[in-house]
Design a protein around this motif. Structure first.
Motif, PDB file in Angstrom:
ATOM      1  N   PRO A 278       0.786  -1.240   0.000  1.00  0.00           N
ATOM      2  CA  PRO A 278       0.000   0.000   0.000  1.00  0.00           C
ATOM      3  C   PRO A 278       0.812   1.281   0.000  1.00  0.00           C
ATOM      4  CG  PRO A 278      -0.030  -1.015   2.170  1.00  0.00           C
ATOM      5  CD  PRO A 278       0.636  -2.000   1.254  1.00  0.00           C
ATOM      6  N   ASP A 279       2.077   1.234   0.436  1.00  0.00           N
ATOM      7  CA  ASP A 279       2.859   2.465   0.515  1.00  0.00           C
ATOM      8  C   ASP A 279       4.347   2.141   0.444  1.00  0.00           C
ATOM      9  OD1 ASP A 279       3.715   1.709   3.212  1.00  0.00           O
ATOM     10  OD2 ASP A 279       1.733   2.338   3.854  1.00  0.00           O
ATOM     11  N   SER A 280       5.162   3.198   0.383  1.00  0.00           N
ATOM     12  CA  SER A 280       6.603   3.015   0.202  1.00  0.00           C
ATOM     13  C   SER A 280       7.265   2.310   1.382  1.00  0.00           C
ATOM     14  CB  SER A 280       7.273   4.368  -0.046  1.00  0.00           C
ATOM     15  OG  SER A 280       7.090   5.233   1.059  1.00  0.00           O
ATOM     16  N   GLU A 281       6.734   2.488   2.589  1.00  0.00           N
ATOM     17  CA  GLU A 281       7.339   1.821   3.743  1.00  0.00           C
ATOM     18  C   GLU A 281       7.151   0.313   3.674  1.00  0.00           C
ATOM     19  OE1 GLU A 281       9.476   3.115   6.061  1.00  0.00           O
ATOM     20  OE2 GLU A 281       9.341   4.694   4.536  1.00  0.00           O
ATOM     21  N   ARG A 282       6.039  -0.119   3.064  1.00  0.00           N
ATOM     22  CA  ARG A 282       5.859  -1.561   2.884  1.00  0.00           C
ATOM     23  C   ARG A 282       6.809  -2.082   1.801  1.00  0.00           C
ATOM     24  NH1 ARG A 282       3.439   0.301   6.257  1.00  0.00           N
ATOM     25  NH2 ARG A 282       5.432  -0.161   7.176  1.00  0.00           N
TER      26      ARG A 282
ATOM     27  N   GLU B 266      27.330  -5.075  -3.613  1.00  0.00           N
ATOM     28  CA  GLU B 266      27.558  -4.872  -2.178  1.00  0.00           C
ATOM     29  C   GLU B 266      26.451  -3.987  -1.623  1.00  0.00           C
ATOM     30  OE1 GLU B 266      29.719  -6.277  -0.164  1.00  0.00           O
ATOM     31  OE2 GLU B 266      30.716  -7.423  -1.738  1.00  0.00           O
ATOM     32  N   LEU B 267      25.282  -4.552  -1.477  1.00  0.00           N
ATOM     33  CA  LEU B 267      24.157  -3.792  -0.947  1.00  0.00           C
ATOM     34  C   LEU B 267      24.400  -3.434   0.518  1.00  0.00           C
ATOM     35  CD1 LEU B 267      21.007  -5.632  -2.332  1.00  0.00           C
ATOM     36  CD2 LEU B 267      21.745  -3.305  -2.881  1.00  0.00           C
ATOM     37  N   PRO B 268      23.966  -2.246   0.926  1.00  0.00           N
ATOM     38  CA  PRO B 268      24.046  -1.907   2.352  1.00  0.00           C
ATOM     39  C   PRO B 268      22.987  -2.653   3.143  1.00  0.00           C
ATOM     40  CG  PRO B 268      22.917  -0.175   1.152  1.00  0.00           C
ATOM     41  CD  PRO B 268      23.403  -1.153   0.115  1.00  0.00           C
ATOM     42  N   GLU B 269      23.018  -2.489   4.450  1.00  0.00           N
ATOM     43  CA  GLU B 269      22.028  -3.088   5.338  1.00  0.00           C
ATOM     44  C   GLU B 269      21.355  -1.993   6.153  1.00  0.00           C
ATOM     45  OE1 GLU B 269      23.410  -7.272   6.939  1.00  0.00           O
ATOM     46  OE2 GLU B 269      25.094  -5.873   7.090  1.00  0.00           O
ATOM     47  N   GLY B 270      20.359  -2.373   6.926  1.00  0.00           N
ATOM     48  CA  GLY B 270      19.751  -1.486   7.908  1.00  0.00           C
ATOM     49  C   GLY B 270      19.202  -0.205   7.317  1.00  0.00           C
ATOM     50  N   ASP B 271      19.455   0.906   8.023  1.00  0.00           N
ATOM     51  CA  ASP B 271      18.891   2.191   7.619  1.00  0.00           C
ATOM     52  C   ASP B 271      19.404   2.656   6.262  1.00  0.00           C
ATOM     53  OD1 ASP B 271      17.479   2.258   9.971  1.00  0.00           O
ATOM     54  OD2 ASP B 271      18.909   3.561  11.018  1.00  0.00           O
ATOM     55  N   GLU B 272      20.658   2.329   5.956  1.00  0.00           N
ATOM     56  CA  GLU B 272      21.214   2.751   4.669  1.00  0.00           C
ATOM     57  C   GLU B 272      20.480   2.059   3.523  1.00  0.00           C
ATOM     58  OE1 GLU B 272      25.508   3.025   2.300  1.00  0.00           O
ATOM     59  OE2 GLU B 272      25.422   2.239   4.349  1.00  0.00           O
ATOM     60  N   TYR B 273      20.184   0.778   3.683  1.00  0.00           N
ATOM     61  CA  TYR B 273      19.427   0.071   2.653  1.00  0.00           C
ATOM     62  C   TYR B 273      17.999   0.595   2.582  1.00  0.00           C
ATOM     63  CZ  TYR B 273      17.802  -3.841  -0.252  1.00  0.00           C
ATOM     64  OH  TYR B 273      17.277  -4.617  -1.269  1.00  0.00           O
ATOM     65  N   ALA B 274      17.417   0.910   3.722  1.00  0.00           N
ATOM     66  CA  ALA B 274      16.063   1.459   3.733  1.00  0.00           C
ATOM     67  C   ALA B 274      15.992   2.764   2.940  1.00  0.00           C
ATOM     68  CB  ALA B 274      15.592   1.686   5.168  1.00  0.00           C
ATOM     69  N   GLU B 275      16.991   3.615   3.080  1.00  0.00           N
ATOM     70  CA  GLU B 275      17.001   4.870   2.329  1.00  0.00           C
ATOM     71  C   GLU B 275      17.140   4.621   0.832  1.00  0.00           C
ATOM     72  OE1 GLU B 275      16.322   8.013   3.214  1.00  0.00           O
ATOM     73  OE2 GLU B 275      15.677   6.964   5.033  1.00  0.00           O
ATOM     74  N   LEU B 276      17.969   3.660   0.465  1.00  0.00           N
ATOM     75  CA  LEU B 276      18.096   3.306  -0.954  1.00  0.00           C
ATOM     76  C   LEU B 276      16.749   2.840  -1.499  1.00  0.00           C
ATOM     77  CD1 LEU B 276      20.940   1.216  -2.569  1.00  0.00           C
ATOM     78  CD2 LEU B 276      18.569   0.681  -3.071  1.00  0.00           C
ATOM     79  N   LEU B 277      16.044   2.035  -0.727  1.00  0.00           N
ATOM     80  CA  LEU B 277      14.754   1.509  -1.167  1.00  0.00           C
ATOM     81  C   LEU B 277      13.694   2.605  -1.247  1.00  0.00           C
ATOM     82  CD1 LEU B 277      14.774  -1.774   0.913  1.00  0.00           C
ATOM     83  CD2 LEU B 277      15.014  -1.592  -1.568  1.00  0.00           C
ATOM     84  N   ARG B 278      13.723   3.549  -0.312  1.00  0.00           N
ATOM     85  CA  ARG B 278      12.774   4.674  -0.384  1.00  0.00           C
ATOM     86  C   ARG B 278      13.004   5.480  -1.659  1.00  0.00           C
ATOM     87  NH1 ARG B 278      14.155   4.963   5.333  1.00  0.00           N
ATOM     88  NH2 ARG B 278      12.413   4.067   6.517  1.00  0.00           N
ATOM     89  N   ALA B 279      14.255   5.648  -2.030  1.00  0.00           N
ATOM     90  CA  ALA B 279      14.558   6.371  -3.261  1.00  0.00           C
ATOM     91  C   ALA B 279      14.025   5.615  -4.473  1.00  0.00           C
ATOM     92  CB  ALA B 279      16.067   6.579  -3.387  1.00  0.00           C
ATOM     93  N   GLN B 280      14.149   4.288  -4.467  1.00  0.00           N
ATOM     94  CA  GLN B 280      13.620   3.493  -5.575  1.00  0.00           C
ATOM     95  C   GLN B 280      12.094   3.570  -5.624  1.00  0.00           C
ATOM     96  OE1 GLN B 280      15.731   2.123  -7.858  1.00  0.00           O
ATOM     97  NE2 GLN B 280      17.244   3.172  -6.581  1.00  0.00           N
ATOM     98  N   ALA B 281      11.457   3.566  -4.454  1.00  0.00           N
ATOM     99  CA  ALA B 281      10.002   3.674  -4.408  1.00  0.00           C
ATOM    100  C   ALA B 281       9.538   5.032  -4.926  1.00  0.00           C
ATOM    101  CB  ALA B 281       9.495   3.436  -2.991  1.00  0.00           C
TER     102      ALA B 281
ATOM    103  N   VAL C 161       9.834  -0.904   1.441  1.00  0.00           N
ATOM    104  CA  VAL C 161      11.073  -1.048   2.217  1.00  0.00           C
ATOM    105  C   VAL C 161      11.051  -2.355   3.002  1.00  0.00           C
ATOM    106  CG1 VAL C 161      12.432  -0.088   4.122  1.00  0.00           C
ATOM    107  CG2 VAL C 161      11.490   1.432   2.354  1.00  0.00           C
ATOM    108  N   ASP C 162       9.950  -2.609   3.681  1.00  0.00           N
ATOM    109  CA  ASP C 162       9.841  -3.828   4.489  1.00  0.00           C
ATOM    110  C   ASP C 162       9.973  -5.079   3.620  1.00  0.00           C
ATOM    111  OD1 ASP C 162       9.514  -2.374   6.798  1.00  0.00           O
ATOM    112  OD2 ASP C 162       7.334  -2.586   6.856  1.00  0.00           O
ATOM    113  N   TYR C 163       9.348  -5.045   2.428  1.00  0.00           N
ATOM    114  CA  TYR C 163       9.402  -6.219   1.558  1.00  0.00           C
ATOM    115  C   TYR C 163      10.843  -6.571   1.203  1.00  0.00           C
ATOM    116  CZ  TYR C 163       9.146  -9.316  -2.408  1.00  0.00           C
ATOM    117  OH  TYR C 163       9.344 -10.391  -3.251  1.00  0.00           O
ATOM    118  N   PHE C 164      11.602  -5.597   0.724  1.00  0.00           N
ATOM    119  CA  PHE C 164      12.958  -5.898   0.276  1.00  0.00           C
ATOM    120  C   PHE C 164      13.908  -6.154   1.446  1.00  0.00           C
ATOM    121  CE2 PHE C 164      11.240  -4.111  -3.656  1.00  0.00           C
ATOM    122  CZ  PHE C 164      11.716  -5.041  -4.567  1.00  0.00           C
ATOM    123  N   ARG C 165      13.646  -5.566   2.590  1.00  0.00           N
ATOM    124  CA  ARG C 165      14.432  -5.920   3.776  1.00  0.00           C
ATOM    125  C   ARG C 165      14.118  -7.350   4.200  1.00  0.00           C
ATOM    126  NH1 ARG C 165      14.803  -0.975   8.058  1.00  0.00           N
ATOM    127  NH2 ARG C 165      16.254  -2.453   8.969  1.00  0.00           N
TER     128      ARG C 165
END
Length: 257
Positions: free
Chosen positions: A130-134, A226-241, A136-140
């Protein structure tokens, strides 16, 4: 959230069969996940491959994901780990996923078979987020799964190399949780933190703009080994969303039915 929490949170969004998602709701993010069918046996039959992971198989998976992002469906971000590929579609490009799932599964099966030189097949499922945070959660969630899978596979094959039988090794690994598997690998003198990132975190594929002399700006895929983890990966995913939600017109892509 840890893996179990992500798993519980994301499963309700996932439809296992086409009939469970006959129509995609307007305005949602869509992720298609493709999983290799019978890949454990397929890889076991190919004795030339390294265990537990082979860079050649990794590169075939990356090439298959790249192909799917260039086959006429508007994909904003791709991710692959082990024998799976996840594709984030741009909202609004698909209303009924049935034909799309069949098409992507067929494209993936054909491309992987061609590159491997042996018959392979994928199945596909869709998640409506439903939204960009989901997103992020999916790819994490899928990245967390990559980490768990890497630990288990390294435990299994290290035990096998040390002379432990197949059944006993599998039983020991299945009975151990991630923390116990880490401890087991340390006891077997395997540096867990030194394992390659593409094994423990997966591989990302994203679009980037490139300037071609005497031509307009064009897009190409950048592979993130070399994907990041944690918050850094979350920010990358938000940008993709964000890019997925506000796509620029792409005359080379078609709308998926």
């Amino acid at each position: 959230m840890d893996f179990d929490e992500l798993e519980a949170a994301m499963r309700p969004y996932e439809a296992g069969r086409c009939g469970e998602a006959a129509v995609v709701s307007a305005g949602v993010f869509v992720v298609v996940r493709l999983d290799g069918r019978g890949f454990t046996g397929l890889m076991r039959a190919r004795h030339e491959f390294d265990r537990p992971f082979d860079v050649r198989v990794r590169d075939i998976m990356i090439a298959t994901a790249d192909h799917l992002m260039n086959c006429g469906v508007e994909v904003a971000y791709g991710y692959t780990q082990s024998d799976e590929i996840s594709l984030l579609l741009r909202p609004g490009v698909v209303s009924s996923p049935c034909r799309l799932l069949a098409r992507l599964a067929g494209e993936a099966s054909a491309k992987f078979t061609l590159l491997l030189g042996a018959l392979a097949s994928f199945d596909a499922r869709v998640s409506e987020l439903p939204d960009s945070e989901r997103v992020v959660d999916y790819f994490r969630w899928r990245q967390a799964d990559a980490g768990r899978h890497a630990l288990a596979e390294h435990c299994l094959w290290t035990l096998r190399q040390r002379g432990v039988g197949a059944a006993e090794a599998a039983s020991r690994v299945q009975a151990a949780g991630p923390a116990e598997q880490r401890a087991l690998l340390r006891a077997l003198e395997v540096e867990v933190d030194a394992l390659p990132g593409w094994q423990t975190r997966g591989v990302g594929l994203c679009w980037e703009r490139t300037s071609v002399p005497l031509a307009a700006l064009r897009r190409r895929i950048r592979v993130l080994l070399e994907l990041p983890e944690g918050d850094e990966y979350a920010e990358l995913l938000r940008a993709q969303a964000r890019q997925a939600a506000a796509p620029e017109p792409d005359p080379g892509a078609i709308t998926a039915g």
